[in-house]
Enzyme design. Structure first.
Site, mmCIF file in Angstrom:
data_model
loop_
_atom_site.group_PDB
_atom_site.id
_atom_site.type_symbol
_atom_site.label_atom_id
_atom_site.label_comp_id
_atom_site.label_asym_id
_atom_site.label_seq_id
_atom_site.Cartn_x
_atom_site.Cartn_y
_atom_site.Cartn_z
ATOM 1 C CE LYS A 91 89.419 78.749 43.866
ATOM 2 N NZ LYS A 91 88.385 78.040 44.061
ATOM 3 C CG ASP B 145 83.319 74.747 41.779
ATOM 4 O OD1 ASP B 145 84.251 74.988 40.835
ATOM 5 O OD2 ASP B 145 83.216 73.600 42.254
ATOM 6 N N GLY C 102 88.521 75.933 37.109
ATOM 7 C CA GLY C 102 87.706 76.524 36.050
ATOM 8 C C GLY C 102 87.127 77.783 36.704
ATOM 9 C CG HIS C 103 89.501 80.775 37.727
ATOM 10 N ND1 HIS C 103 90.732 81.193 37.849
ATOM 11 C CD2 HIS C 103 89.079 79.875 38.527
ATOM 12 C CE1 HIS C 103 90.957 80.541 38.931
ATOM 13 N NE2 HIS C 103 90.302 79.737 39.351
ATOM 14 C CD GLN D 121 91.931 72.745 42.196
ATOM 15 O OE1 GLN D 121 93.210 72.806 42.730
ATOM 16 N NE2 GLN D 121 91.667 72.647 40.963
HETATM 17 P P1 IMP Z 1 91.480 66.308 40.471
HETATM 18 O O1 IMP Z 1 91.609 67.594 41.072
HETATM 19 O O2 IMP Z 1 91.213 66.366 38.981
HETATM 20 O O3 IMP Z 1 92.372 65.148 40.713
HETATM 21 O O4 IMP Z 1 90.036 65.853 41.226
HETATM 22 C C1 IMP Z 1 90.159 65.583 42.641
HETATM 23 C C2 IMP Z 1 88.695 66.256 43.457
HETATM 24 O O5 IMP Z 1 88.858 67.571 43.533
HETATM 25 C C3 IMP Z 1 87.444 65.740 42.590
HETATM 26 O O6 IMP Z 1 86.656 65.592 43.679
HETATM 27 C C4 IMP Z 1 87.157 67.034 41.794
HETATM 28 O O7 IMP Z 1 85.965 67.230 41.481
HETATM 29 C C5 IMP Z 1 87.649 68.256 42.671
HETATM 30 N N1 IMP Z 1 88.089 69.424 42.072
HETATM 31 C C6 IMP Z 1 89.347 69.477 41.190
HETATM 32 N N2 IMP Z 1 89.238 70.863 40.595
HETATM 33 C C7 IMP Z 1 87.895 71.290 41.275
HETATM 34 C C8 IMP Z 1 87.540 72.754 41.157
HETATM 35 O O8 IMP Z 1 88.092 73.640 40.291
HETATM 36 N N3 IMP Z 1 86.295 73.100 41.888
HETATM 37 C C9 IMP Z 1 85.877 71.977 42.403
HETATM 38 N N4 IMP Z 1 86.238 70.590 42.494
HETATM 39 C C10 IMP Z 1 87.425 70.467 42.057
#
Ligand code: IMP
Length: 425
Positions: A16, A13, A40-41, A223
């Site tokens: 990017k 977040d 999420g972008h 991420q």
């Molecule tokens: P997953 O990727 O859904 O398996 O989640 C694993 C961890 O990564 C959790 O703490 C999510 O909140 C975090 N996470 C996954 N995608 C994002 C993102 O795009 N931004 C911030 N945190 C993320």
């Protein structure tokens, strides 16, 4: 730079999408290399807000080839919905190319993601429940279904039946859920395959050729480095490699093809979901960061945890990804505060850590060692050149680059694309 990897240098977040979008304007190819629709972008152009979760941000430019590389996990239902939404806005996504080696998120992955989290109780990771982890799990247990499998109905049906023999036992006997029917899933996914058939390509070859032809390629990470399965705050991480190494394996190019690694960091730091967070602020300042920065997840709407910039973690991200330059985002969110703090080290008892500690326990037990900077307490959202920033804001940026060990080349002071400018040298 011809081939640039854009990565999040914190817990995701960082903005990017905004920077990838900015670079995409002059790029020929924008390729995503890991993750799926957990990302999420949000892209703002004028009054228009685009929220993309899977399609690379370059899709909005007609001359850019957007690519989803083999390192990603693809939920075809979500992908087709996103392509439909783009079409509704007058953007043609038909040039999108997706790797036949990318793994496919199945309905049982989404279900397993949700029920496993419930089972973990207070130890839950706080995933996005999009099935990302279970899809990568199948990839590594060599039980996964790849995009190319959707084009051979016998293989697809066989793989689904074989995989569900085990998964249905787990779902029914451990998690008290209903079983999935392989034939129903096969029919649904074969239909998605028909709709995506023109988009599947040898994306590694496409990217390699583009680089060899001197074209500009942006590798768009999702991420952030601290959510990396290897280098992040395990187990509170995602299931892929957002660090720059992930771009190489997630696309299929060699390290010598890469010219720059651009790290994106917020001027403070946030994380969603569980896990250690040394500079977290559970006070009015942290709450102000959430409010002013609009720190709610693009995908899940969850409130993000916020805190002061962590230079220990930032240096670590610079090191593990070979970041060559930084973009410092959301500097305007700090305008409110009379004092701005940056953690330059962690301390537990008599031990001080200036390098990211190898023992994760330290991240829970440590106290950040802060350096205080005077705030500027004036609105900077209208500033469009580094020299026009208040001196205190300029000093803050210069200090961040000193602490990170690489230059900050871009600064962002607001959501609009025009609110990002270069830092002169
Ligand atoms: P997953 O990727 O859904 O398996 O989640 C694993 C961890 O990564 C959790 O703490 C999510 O909140 C975090 N996470 C996954 N995608 C994002 C993102 O795009 N931004 C911030 N945190 C993320």
């Amino acid at each position: 730079m011809p081939a640039t990897i854009v990565i999040g240098a914190q817990w995701g977040d960082e903005g990017k999408g905004k920077i990838a979008n900015l670079l995409a304007k002059d790029a020929d190819v924008v390729v995503r290399y890991q993750g799926g629709n957990n990302a999420g972008h949000t892209i703002v152009i004028g009054d228009e807000v685009f929220a993309l979760s899977l399609v690379p941000s370059g899709v909005i430019y007609p001359d850019v080839v957007p690519i989803i590389g083999n390192g990603c996990v693809i939920d075809p239902k979500v992908l087709l919905e996103e392509m439909g939404k783009l079409r509704d806005r007058g953007i043609d996504p038909s040039g999108l190319r997706i790797s036949g080696n990318a793994h496919v998120i199945m309905p049982y992955h989404r279900k397993l993601d949700a029920v496993r989290e419930r089972f973990l109780g207070k130890n839950q990771i706080g995933t996005t429940k999009r099935g990302i982890g279970p899809a990568y799990l199948d990839k590594f247990s060599r039980d996964g279904i790849r995009v190319q499998d959707l084009y051979d109905s016998n293989i697809l049906r066989d793989k689904l039946e074989a995989g569900l023999r085990e998964k249905n036992q787990i779902l029914t006997k451990i998690y008290s859920q209903l079983p999935f029917d392989a034939a129903v899933i096969a029919d649904e996914y074969l239909e998605y395959a028909v709709q995506l058939s023109d988009n599947v390509a040898d994306t590694s070859l496409l990217v390699w050729r583009a680089i060899r032809d001197g074209k500009k390629v942006v590798f768009e990470g999702a991420q952030g480095a601290l959510l990396d399965i290897d280098h992040g705050t395990y187990p509170f991480v995602t299931s892929s490699n957002p660090t720059s190494g992930g771009a190489l394996t997630g696309v299929g190019v060699g390290p010598k093809e890469i010219d720059a690694v651009l790290g994106i960091a917020k001027a403070y730091i946030s994380r969603v979901g569980s896990g250690p967070f040394p500079t977290e602020l559970d006070d009015d300042i942290g709450r102000a960061m959430v409010e002013i920065g609009g720190e709610f997840g693009t995908v899940t709407g969850r409130r993000r945890r916020c805190g002061w910039l962590d230079a220990v973690a930032l240096r670590y991200s610079v090191r593990v990804s070979g970041i060559t330059e930084l973009a410092l985002m959301k500097l305007d969110v700090l305008s409110e505060f009379s004092t701005i703090r940056v953690a330059t080290a962690y301390r537990t008892g008599a031990t001080e850590y200036t390098d990211f500690p190898r023992q994760q326990r330290v991240l829970y037990e440590c106290e950040p060692v802060y350096e205080d900077h005077s705030g500027w307490q004036t609105d900077i959202t209208g500033v469009r050149a580094f020299v026009d920033l208040p001196p205190a804001a300029q000093a803050y940026v210069r200090r961040v680059e000193q602490l990170a060990g690489v230059p900050v080349n871009l600064v962002s002071v607001g959501p609009d694309r025009s609110a990002t400018f270069e830092v002169g040298r």
